[in-house]
Design an enzyme around this catalytic site. Structure first.
Site, mmCIF file in Angstrom:
data_model
loop_
_atom_site.group_PDB
_atom_site.id
_atom_site.type_symbol
_atom_site.label_atom_id
_atom_site.label_comp_id
_atom_site.label_asym_id
_atom_site.label_seq_id
_atom_site.Cartn_x
_atom_site.Cartn_y
_atom_site.Cartn_z
ATOM 1 N N MET A 1 -10.080 42.934 -36.500
ATOM 2 C CA MET A 1 -9.116 42.676 -37.579
ATOM 3 C C MET A 1 -9.007 43.882 -38.495
ATOM 4 O O MET A 1 -10.006 44.404 -38.983
ATOM 5 C CB MET A 1 -9.553 41.421 -38.361
ATOM 6 C CG MET A 1 -8.662 41.104 -39.551
ATOM 7 S SD MET A 1 -6.956 40.734 -39.062
ATOM 8 C CE MET A 1 -6.069 41.332 -40.500
ATOM 9 N N GLU A 46 -6.851 49.068 -34.215
ATOM 10 C CA GLU A 46 -7.032 48.629 -35.603
ATOM 11 C C GLU A 46 -6.761 49.766 -36.585
ATOM 12 O O GLU A 46 -6.229 49.546 -37.674
ATOM 13 C CB GLU A 46 -8.442 48.070 -35.819
ATOM 14 C CG GLU A 46 -8.824 46.922 -34.886
ATOM 15 C CD GLU A 46 -7.840 45.771 -34.872
ATOM 16 O OE1 GLU A 46 -7.149 45.561 -35.884
ATOM 17 O OE2 GLU A 46 -7.743 45.087 -33.826
HETATM 18 ZN ZN LIG Z 1 -3.385 44.154 -33.994
#
Ligand SMILES: [Zn+2]
Length: 888
Positions: free
Chosen positions: A309, A344
């Site tokens: 994330m 990311e």
């Molecule tokens: Zn992504």
């Protein structure tokens, strides 16, 4: 977000959102949040936390109510203070880094605050504050005291555990920040944030920005860690982690970078740190916008729902996606980490600095990051074969997108469940492939200038698809807007049919249906790039094109140069033969992968036979590219498991042994300094021949597995997984228990996961039962549980037993489920191939509704129907082809 693809064959919508997720709606508007000051005091032992929050906001007009998002929050008090007009713009660059936050003493500014009554709407995940007297238009501060739970469902503020202790970590995308703090939880409502955490004396905390102060108190045995103000950003990008994380430190372009993990695993962080250092410099140059924060942390979290994330400055990862032994780790594991880190980090620009206005444009985030996740590592490690991986992924995506239950890249959504279902291969794989196609058409440098112009125009703000493609059109002078809009707003995959060659050759486009059954018609504006000529545009309604042939001795057509185009191609009957004949000498590896994919898809659609596909597979049997070999042999295995009868399967296996056995033998054992392709090729052939029950290979697998279980290092570590997988099929209880022990005790997360997944390779019913029971026990993390069940549902030998277990133990599976796991099991149930099982699957999941899985269930039913149809159509064709193969 980076999706977790723990089950390779799934091709599933990895949906999150939860069982029984509440329906929520958009906020009413009229309120602009500007700044949040948050002090969070977690109690990890009780799994609860206290929050103290000040939100500075501006009201458009006088109001007696303010509505924001909150879920699983208990309000203690809510007060509103009137503020003077703010003269500090906290968004200015000079204020972005380590300056102290603007602080008001609210009680001095407004001696008479109003106390609100709070009404909660659980279904909408909203709270409405009502005030007796209207608040004036203009700046207001809300002072909120509340408590919340640190849940165990891997979303919001949640608990992650190791054998030694608990950690408090967050995952807010898409709509879960509201579980940690009351907020205006929509991506366009950007604000700045000051986070402070009150933690135990021995613990540390990590958040989006640098620590600016760390002082004992307020209670004994606690200390308060305050972080610098963030830039203006969306709520879903806020993050914090509490525990005893340890870090490896580095620097790139003046930015402090750390790679962190639980203390036992900090030795596995160096590779991710090296990748991040390289990526940061690459992106600084690529975007011509410097990474905007003073620091970047990468943190591996023991329990994590997805792959990773992109929280601004504070990227969190599933352990297997970030941790790998820099010296001895297998190359595929390093490639995976390099991709996830690149994905990311590209989001720090595409997503964090410039954010989609609303979730319907999620593709702007995920398509871009998917495209960049191989582009950046391919520049870093040019020999790792990323272009071939991209071609393989595109084949999978197009097969999925050519079914009746696909969606357009941009799809309207309102509720959290609808939003969560958008995180699928269309937002990621398809959007990434479309971006790569456009880059290839307009040129790498021109496209980069367009990207820079787009980002520069929307820094710290929001954007929509139109902003992106209109900028690209302006910069390139080409109709990028027409092409992108047609691919972003149109469902499905174009099929080009090239019916001739030369100037003005007949060419048509139509929507491709992988099942052969008719789908709603669609048309596109397609950049068609021939191998030896510049790209040409094919618009809707256009029926001719100049089709050049290659200038080799035996001229042939290739209408998808470097396999960059997002379309399938069918050629006139007399064109196929020279294409197949030239495949090895005249096409690049991505083009051969594209050709195999086209042939396979056309066969599935009833526009070719399984024999024609097998002829092409044999034509590339000496291919030096491992990815090409995998594209051929992977489908041969699918033919063996999904189309062939038991008797034909044995005959097909004999052909595989006869044709590919000598290729494997000629490769020889591992050599010093061999290329990645060479080593990967050996592994691919080893696995395929083992599946085809080649006695020599099975014996070799047993030997390698023995070495592994004895704790010895293999001469070729890449063979480990395949050797264990082959050995387990006939493995006994002793081997099972040894693997189970490794899955519990290994420190290396890759080894741990490989051992866990290997348990699904045992076919003895007693052991299958043990694995199923193990999957729902407390000894397996929730994040891994669903993958065991899914793998057993996908195995031909284990799927009936696994299905029976799923139907009888659904309550246990549900109890163990995370937000997305139910939908993944619905996806794996699409592996059956009979009408009886299709009806059972449909009925069961109609009766046992799984959140965010509406489209997944429809696709699973389609997938079973496709298999039934394919078997009926191609089983006789396969028999005829096998009859034609000369006996040994
Ligand atoms: Zn992504």
């Amino acid at each position: 977000m980076g999706l977790w693809r723990g089950v390779a064959a799934a091709g599933v919508v990895l949906a999150a959102g939860g069982l029984g997720a509440a329906q929520a709606q958009r906020l009413p508007g009229g309120v602009t949040p500007e700044h949040y000051a948050l002090t969070i005091t977690p109690d990890l032992a009780k799994a609860r936390f206290a929050g103290s929050e000040t939100i500075e906001l501006v009201l458009d007009k006088p109001a007696t109510t303010i509505t924001l998002n909150a879920a699983e929050i208990e309000f203690v008090s809510v007060k509103a203070y009137r503020l003077p007009a703010v003269d500090i713009d906290v968004n200015l660059p000079k204020n972005r880094k380590d300056l102290p936050p603007p602080r008001y003493d609210l009680t001095k500014l407004d001696k008479d605050p109003q106390t609100a009554t709070v009404a909660l709407d659980g279904r909408k995940e909203q709270a409405t504050f009502t005030f007796a007297t209207p608040l004036p238009a203009g700046p207001v501060a809300l002072q909120i005291e509340y408590t919340g739970i640190i849940n165990s469902r891997l979303r919001g503020f949640y608990l992650s555990k190791t054998k030694l202790r608990s950690y408090g970590v967050t995952q807010f995308e898409a709509t879960d920040a509201r579980r940690a703090f009351p907020c205006f939880d929509e991506p366009a409502l950007k604000a700045t944030f000051n986070v402070s955490l009150v933690v135990d004396a021995g613990d540390t905390a990590i958040s989006n920005t640098k620590i600016v102060s760390d002082a004992p108190g307020p209670a004994a045995g606690k200390h308060t860690i305050a972080f610098a103000p963030t830039p203006k950003m969306s709520t879903y990008l806020v993050a914090w982690l509490v525990g005893d994380f340890k870090c490896t430190e580095g620097k790139s372009d003046g930015v402090a970078i750390r790679a962190c993990a639980t203390p036992d695993k900090v030795g596995l962080t160096q590779f991710a740190l090296d990748a991040a250092k390289w990526d940061l410099h690459y992106y600084d140059k690529y975007f011509r916008i410097k990474y905007p924060l003073a620091k970047l942390d990468l943190i591996a979290v023991p329990d994590f729902e997805e792959g990773a994330m992109e929280n601004f400055g504070c990227i969190t990862f599933r352990e297997t996606e970030m941790l790998v032994d820099a010296r001895n780790g297998a190359l595929p594991a390093k490639k995976e980490v390099a991709e996830t880190v690149a994905h990311e980090m590209s989001h720090q620009w595409f997503g964090d600095l410039v954010t989609p206005e609303w979730w319907d444009n999620l593709w702007l985030n995920e398509g871009f990051a998917t495209w960049m996740e191989t582009k950046a590592p391919a520049k870093w490690q040019p020999k790792w074969g990323y272009a071939q991986d991209v071609a393989q992924d595109k084949n999978r995506t197009m097969d999925e997108d050519a079914g009746p239950n696909t969606r357009a890249i941009r799809t309207q959504v309102e509720t959290p469940a609808e939003i969560d279902e958008l995180f699928d291969d269309i937002a990621y794989g398809k959007a990434g492939a479309v971006i790569a196609m456009v880059e290839n058409w307009v040129g790498e440098e021109t496209f980069r200038k367009g990207v820079q112009a787009y980002l520069a125009a929307h820094l710290y703000g929001n954007a929509q698809g139109e902003d992106f493609w209109e900028t690209q059109a302006r910069v390139s002078g080409l109709p990028v807007d027409k092409v992108m809009q047609s691919f972003v707003d149109t469902r499905g995959v174009p099929l080009l049919t090239i019916a001739g060659v030369g100037a003005g050759a007949p060419v048509t486009q139509q929507r491709f249906s992988i099942s052969g059954s008719p789908l709603a018609a669609e048309t596109w504006t397609i950049p068609v790039c021939f191998k030896t000529a510049p790209c040409r545009l094919l618009g809707p309604g256009q029926t001719t094109l100049d089709v050049p042939v290659t200038s080799s001795d035996h001229p042939f057509v290739n209408a998808n140069a470097e396999d960059k185009g997002y379309y399938r191609t069918a050629y006139a009957a007399d064109q196929w033969q020279p294409i197949v004949a030239n495949a090895e000498a005249g096409l690049t590896p991505p083009e051969r992968i594209g050709l195999l994919g086209d042939r396979w898809a056309l066969m599935r659609a009833g526009r070719g036979t399984v024999g024609e596909f097998l002829d092409l597979a044999l034509a590339v049997k000496q291919d030096p590219s491992a990815a090409v070999m995998e594209s051929a042999l992977g489908r041969v295995r699918t033919i063996a498991s999904r189309i062939a009868t038991a008797a034909d399967r044995e005959r097909l296996e004999a052909v595989v042994r006869r044709e590919w056995g000598p290729v494997y033998a000629a490769l020889g054992g591992p050599r010093r300094h061999e290329t990645y392709d060479h080593a990967q090729l050996r592994e691919t052939l080893f696995e395929a021949l083992g599946d085809a029950r080649d006695p020599a290979v099975l014996a070799e697998a047993q030997g390698l597995a023995k070495q592994l279980f004895a704790g010895q290092k293999l001469a070729d570590p890449m063979m480990a997984d395949a050797a264990v997988a082959l050995a387990t099929a006939n493995g006994d209880v002793a081997m099972y228990e040894r693997l189970q022990q490794v899955s519990q005790t290994a420190t290396d997360p890759d080894l741990k996961l490989a051992a866990l997944h290997a348990l699904t390779g045992f076919h003895a019913p007693a052991l299958v039962k043990r694995t199923l029971e193990y999957a729902v026990s407390n000894d397996v993390r929730s994040q891994d549980s669903w993958a065991l069940i899914a793998l057993l549902l996908e195995g031909r030998e284990t799927q009936d037993q696994a299905w029976e277990f799923v139907t009888q133990h659904w309550a246990e599976i549900e109890r163990k489920s995370t937000a997305g796991s139910g939908a993944r099991i619905v996806g794996a149930a699409g592996s059956f191939c009979t009408a009886e099982k299709r009806d059972q699957v449909n009925q069961f999941f109609q009766e046992h509704r799984v959140g965010s899985s509406r489209r997944t269930l429809a696709r699973s039913i389609d997938s079973i129907d496709d298999c039934i149809r394919l078997r009926a159509a191609q089983e006789p064709e396969l028999r005829q082809w096998l009859d034609r193969q000369a006996p040994q």
